[in-house]
Design an enzyme around this catalytic site. Structure first.
Site, PDB file in Angstrom:
ATOM      1  CE  LYS A 123       2.596  84.048   1.674  1.00  0.00           C
ATOM      2  NZ  LYS A 123       3.779  83.472   1.103  1.00  0.00           N
ATOM      3  CG  HIS A 124      -2.226  90.883   2.019  1.00  0.00           C
ATOM      4  ND1 HIS A 124      -2.453  89.920   1.074  1.00  0.00           N
ATOM      5  CD2 HIS A 124      -3.447  91.310   2.407  1.00  0.00           C
ATOM      6  CE1 HIS A 124      -3.740  89.774   0.880  1.00  0.00           C
ATOM      7  NE2 HIS A 124      -4.375  90.603   1.685  1.00  0.00           N
ATOM      8  CB  ALA A 125      -1.768  94.214   7.000  1.00  0.00           C
ATOM      9  CG  HIS A 132      -5.653  88.957   6.211  1.00  0.00           C
ATOM     10  ND1 HIS A 132      -5.515  90.322   6.250  1.00  0.00           N
ATOM     11  CD2 HIS A 132      -6.063  88.671   4.941  1.00  0.00           C
ATOM     12  CE1 HIS A 132      -5.822  90.837   5.081  1.00  0.00           C
ATOM     13  NE2 HIS A 132      -6.149  89.858   4.263  1.00  0.00           N
TER      14      HIS A 132
END
Ligand code: T46
Length: 154
Positions: free
Chosen positions: A54-56, A101
């Site tokens: 839950k981040h990039a 992702h």
């Protein structure tokens, strides 16, 4: 052609040793498109509702291997999304920059293993989805206007 920017699959050379098992090989500078500075792995994923990622990343590049079990990987480059099952220990998923992702549906025996291009740095993470969308939108606009100014787009 990949619809998602910053993503590709990397298949490692693999030797089947018959009843003695299988060996997959990663050699620095050969199979991974960056110098590996950090390795980490995640396990004890028995919780059915676990969600990771839950981040990039702004600069970090990574290649992720599921070396045991399986999980679902969701990718989003700000324009397109895709989801697939990661389960082959000899096939790595390259995660480039600016790629949101998240990972879900871990099997109870799941272990994922990651090769990273840099040391851990929290300021490289974008952990808020709206912030991610703003970030990639502004970056794409800048790239587009640079191409326009340099006559690449008529
Ligand atoms: C990624 C996905 C695939 C560290 O202190 N050092 C490290 O090298 C790592 C990886 C994590 N941490 C700390 C930071 C957090 O306090 O461990 C905690 C959990 O990290 P995070 O919530 O980022 O874990 P994931 O599984 O969501 O993400 C990890 C990587 O951090 C990330 O870069 O792309 O795996």
């Amino acid at each position: 052609m990949n619809l998602i920017k910053g993503f590709m699959l990397i298949e490692l050379p693999t030797i089947q040793d018959g009843i003695d098992g299988t060996i997959s090989i990663v050699e620095s500078g050969k199979h991974i498109p960056f110098n590996v500075k950090r390795v980490y792995y995640v396990y004890n994923l028995a919780n059915q509702v676990a969600i990771r990622g839950k981040h990039a990343h702004k600069k970090l590049e990574q290649v992720l291997f599921c070396i045991s079990g399986s999980f679902k990987l969701n990718l989003d480059d700000g324009e397109n999304q895709m989801e697939f099952l990661v389960y082959k220990p000899n096939v790595g998923v390259y995660l480039g920059v600016d790629l949101w992702h998240s990972m879900t549906d871990f099997s109870s025996n799941c272990i994922f293993f990651v090769l990273a291009s840099d040391y851990y740095n929290e300021s490289d993470y974008i952990r808020n989805y709206s912030e991610f969308i703003n970030y990639v939108t502004v970056k794409n606009l800048k790239t587009h206007s640079n191409h326009y100014n340099h006559g690449l787009i008529q």
